[in-house]
Design a protein around this motif. Sequence first.
Motif, PDB file in Angstrom:
ATOM      1  N   THR A 455       0.796  -1.230   0.000  1.00 58.95           N
ATOM      2  CA  THR A 455       0.000   0.000   0.000  1.00 58.95           C
ATOM      3  C   THR A 455       0.824   1.272   0.000  1.00 58.95           C
ATOM      4  OG1 THR A 455      -0.142  -0.049   2.398  1.00 58.95           O
ATOM      5  CG2 THR A 455      -1.940  -1.082   1.203  1.00 58.95           C
ATOM      6  N   ARG A 456       2.083   1.187   0.461  1.00 57.26           N
ATOM      7  CA  ARG A 456       2.845   2.435   0.570  1.00 57.26           C
ATOM      8  C   ARG A 456       4.126   2.485  -0.232  1.00 57.26           C
ATOM      9  NH1 ARG A 456       3.153   2.499   6.668  1.00 57.26           N
ATOM     10  NH2 ARG A 456       5.056   3.642   6.254  1.00 57.26           N
ATOM     11  N   TYR A 457       4.780   1.313  -0.393  1.00 57.48           N
ATOM     12  CA  TYR A 457       6.083   1.360  -1.051  1.00 57.48           C
ATOM     13  C   TYR A 457       6.014   1.008  -2.534  1.00 57.48           C
ATOM     14  CZ  TYR A 457       7.486   1.193   3.862  1.00 57.48           C
ATOM     15  OH  TYR A 457       7.620   1.440   5.196  1.00 57.48           O
ATOM     16  N   GLY A 458       4.817   0.775  -3.045  1.00 57.91           N
ATOM     17  CA  GLY A 458       4.696   0.463  -4.469  1.00 57.91           C
ATOM     18  C   GLY A 458       5.460  -0.790  -4.869  1.00 57.91           C
ATOM     19  N   MET A 465       2.666   2.254  -8.777  1.00 58.25           N
ATOM     20  CA  MET A 465       3.080   3.256  -7.787  1.00 58.25           C
ATOM     21  C   MET A 465       1.896   4.063  -7.278  1.00 58.25           C
ATOM     22  SD  MET A 465       6.710   4.623  -9.122  1.00 58.25           S
ATOM     23  CE  MET A 465       6.682   5.993  -8.018  1.00 58.25           C
ATOM     24  N   ALA A 467      -0.564   5.065  -4.176  1.00 56.25           N
ATOM     25  CA  ALA A 467      -0.638   5.004  -2.710  1.00 56.25           C
ATOM     26  C   ALA A 467      -2.029   4.559  -2.290  1.00 56.25           C
ATOM     27  CB  ALA A 467      -0.345   6.374  -2.117  1.00 56.25           C
ATOM     28  N   GLU A 469      -2.607   3.957   0.958  1.00 54.76           N
ATOM     29  CA  GLU A 469      -2.710   4.255   2.378  1.00 54.76           C
ATOM     30  C   GLU A 469      -2.050   5.587   2.623  1.00 54.76           C
ATOM     31  OE1 GLU A 469      -2.479   0.370   5.216  1.00 54.76           O
ATOM     32  OE2 GLU A 469      -0.676   1.518   4.972  1.00 54.76           O
ATOM     33  N   THR A 470      -2.607   6.372   3.523  1.00 52.10           N
ATOM     34  CA  THR A 470      -1.894   7.583   3.924  1.00 52.10           C
ATOM     35  C   THR A 470      -1.516   7.440   5.386  1.00 52.10           C
ATOM     36  OG1 THR A 470      -3.993   8.575   4.423  1.00 52.10           O
ATOM     37  CG2 THR A 470      -3.006   9.163   2.320  1.00 52.10           C
ATOM     38  N   GLN A 474       3.090  10.847  11.803  1.00 48.01           N
ATOM     39  CA  GLN A 474       4.314  10.098  11.504  1.00 48.01           C
ATOM     40  C   GLN A 474       5.268  10.002  12.697  1.00 48.01           C
ATOM     41  OE1 GLN A 474       7.337  11.797   9.230  1.00 48.01           O
ATOM     42  NE2 GLN A 474       6.410  13.822   9.082  1.00 48.01           N
ATOM     43  N   SER A 480      -2.019   4.522   9.931  1.00 53.12           N
ATOM     44  CA  SER A 480      -2.307   4.725   8.521  1.00 53.12           C
ATOM     45  C   SER A 480      -3.769   4.412   8.253  1.00 53.12           C
ATOM     46  CB  SER A 480      -1.403   3.848   7.670  1.00 53.12           C
ATOM     47  OG  SER A 480      -1.485   2.532   8.130  1.00 53.12           O
ATOM     48  N   THR A 483      -7.020   4.376   1.676  1.00 49.23           N
ATOM     49  CA  THR A 483      -7.719   5.368   0.859  1.00 49.23           C
ATOM     50  C   THR A 483      -8.103   4.737  -0.471  1.00 49.23           C
ATOM     51  OG1 THR A 483      -5.596   6.070   0.040  1.00 49.23           O
ATOM     52  CG2 THR A 483      -6.555   7.392   1.799  1.00 49.23           C
ATOM     53  N   CYS A 484      -8.739   3.599  -0.436  1.00 46.82           N
ATOM     54  CA  CYS A 484      -9.105   2.977  -1.700  1.00 46.82           C
ATOM     55  C   CYS A 484     -10.476   2.319  -1.565  1.00 46.82           C
ATOM     56  CB  CYS A 484      -8.052   1.956  -2.113  1.00 46.82           C
ATOM     57  SG  CYS A 484      -7.723   0.750  -0.846  1.00 46.82           S
TER      58      CYS A 484
END
Length: 542
Positions: A455-458, A465, A467, A469-470, A474, A480, A483-484
Amino acid sequence: MYQIQVQKDKQEEKIYKTGLVYDPGLTDRLYDNGAKFSSEIVEEMSPFLSIFLSWLLPMFIFILLGQMMYRQMAKKAGGNSMMFGMGKSNAKVYVKSSDGIRFSDVAGEDEAKENLTEIVDYLHNPEKYREIGASMPKGILLVGPPGTGKTMLAKAVAGEANVPFFSMSGSEFVEMFVGMGASKVRDLFSQAKEKAPCIVFIDEIDAIGKKRDGQLGGNDEREQTLNQLLTEMDGFEGNNGVIILAATNRPESLDPALLRPGRFDRRVPVELPDLKGREEILKVHARKIKLYEDVDFAKIAKMASGASGAELANIVNEAALRAVRDGRSAATQADLEESIEVVIAGYQKKNAILTDREKLIVAYHEIGHALVAAKQTDSAPVQKITIVPRTSGALGYTMQVDEGNHYLMTKEEIENKIATFTGGRAAEEIAFGSVTTGASNDIEQATKLARAMITRYGMSKDFDMVAMETVSNQYLGGDSSLTCSAQTQTAIDREVVELVRKQHEKAGQILLENREKLDELARYLYEKETITGEEFMRILNQ
Ligand code: ADP
C-alpha cells in the motif's frame, strides 16, 4: 390593601383589614350583615422600593455571589486572592545560571544545533543583522518524535545566548472559561517584551494550535487562545529580540495560519538519533554515572537501534541502578546491555516457570528466526538469542543488530525480514508438527510489513506506484488509513496473504535444508537459555 370595617354593635367596633379577595358575592353578604366597609388603598409600595426589591436586590445578590466564587477560584488557581491574577500566565522564567543547559549537553542533532546557532548569534549580535536589513524568523517550530531533545534544545539556545527563557506548555493555556487562555497569551507576550531579548518556549503547541475546523460546538476557548497567539505574533516586529520556539510531535495537525511565513516560518526537524548520535548521547549521559573503563559505547548504540535520546538516558540510568542492586561500585558493559533489554522487553521474569516442552518449543522458535536470518543475504547479524521470559510477555527473543545506519530498504530485504518473522513458526511446524500461540507478535509484524510494501512502497504486482494508504501522525507511531475502494481492499488483502505465505514457505524450506543445525542449535539454546551471536555462528559454521 383594602380596608374592611366590620361594625358588630355600637360599643364594640372591630376593624379588619384584608387584601383583595376574589369573591363576587362578598359585597352583598357584607351589606346583608350590616357591615360598613370602604375600599381604599391603604398602603401602596413606593415605585422605587418595588423596583429595588424586584430587580436591583436580586442583581446585587447575584453579583456578590459571583464575586465570592471568583475570589475562591482565583485563590485556588494562583494561590493568591488577587482578583485579576487569574488570567496571568504562570510561565516559568529561567534566567541563565552557570549550570544552564548548553549545546554541548545535547548530543547528536547536529543539523538542529546548526540551525539554532544562527538564532544564538542573532541574540548576541542583533546589530549585525539589522544593518543588512535581515530580520530573524519570529517563530521556530521544533518537530520530531517524543524524547528527542526538543525541550533541551530550546533551553540550550537560551543558555548559549544568555537570555531569559520563558517556558510554558500549550496545555497550560487551556482554561475553563473562554478568554482566559487568550489573556494568558497576552500576558506572556507583554512579560516577554519587557525582558527582551529573550526566548519564549511553548511545548506541545498542538494543544492550542490545532486546526480550526469550524465544527459545530467547536472549542471556543482554544480557538480564541490561538487567535490571540496569531495576533501577538503579528504584533511584534521581527527585530525586537523576542524569539518564539515551539515544539510539537504532530505538525500536520497545526493550523495553517500558524505556519505561514511571519509566524512559525522556520521548521527544525529533531529526528531520532542515528548510530553516531546514539553513541554520543550515551556518552553524554554516561558522564553522570560511574562506569568501568571497558564499556564499548559503539556496541550499545548499535544494539539500541531506534531508541530516542530519552530512552538512551533511561538505559544509562537503568544500568547504574542495576549495578547498585548487584552491589557493584560502577556499571559494566553487561549492565548496559541488560538495561537495553529491559527497555525493549521488560525485566526478566525470575519466577516464570515454563514446562520443559514449552521451553523446547520456545528454543526451536527462536532458533528458527535466527537460522532463517543467518541463511539469507542482507539480514542483520544475530547478536543474541535468549529464552528467558520477560515481563512484557515475550517468552524469548532474537536480537538482530544492524551494522551502521540503514536509510533505505530494498524489496528483497523486506521480503527477507518477513521470512525471518515467519521462521519461528516454521521451526515449530517442522520440529513438532503443530503450532502455538507464541507467534502472534511475529504475525502482526510480518503482516504490517507486507501491507506497507503493497500500500505504501509500491512493491506490489498489481498496483504499481499508487498510494493505497496515507500515514498520519508520523512521529507518533504512524497510524495509517486506507484510501481505496472496498474492491481494492479485497485485492490488497489477497496480495498480502500471498506475499506472507510465499515467505513462510521460503523460511520452511531454509529450515528443512538445515534440519540438523536447527536441532543442534535448539538443544544448545535450551540448555544455555541465552547464547550470543558468536556462539550461534560458531555452531552453525562447524
Ligand atoms: P522532547 O521535548 O523532545 O520530548 P526532551 O528535550 O524533554 O524531549 O528530552 C527528554 C530527556 O531525554 C532529556 O532530559 C535528556 O535527558 C534526554 N535527551 C533527549 N535527547 C537528547 C540528546 N540529543 N542529548 C542528550 N540527552 C537527550
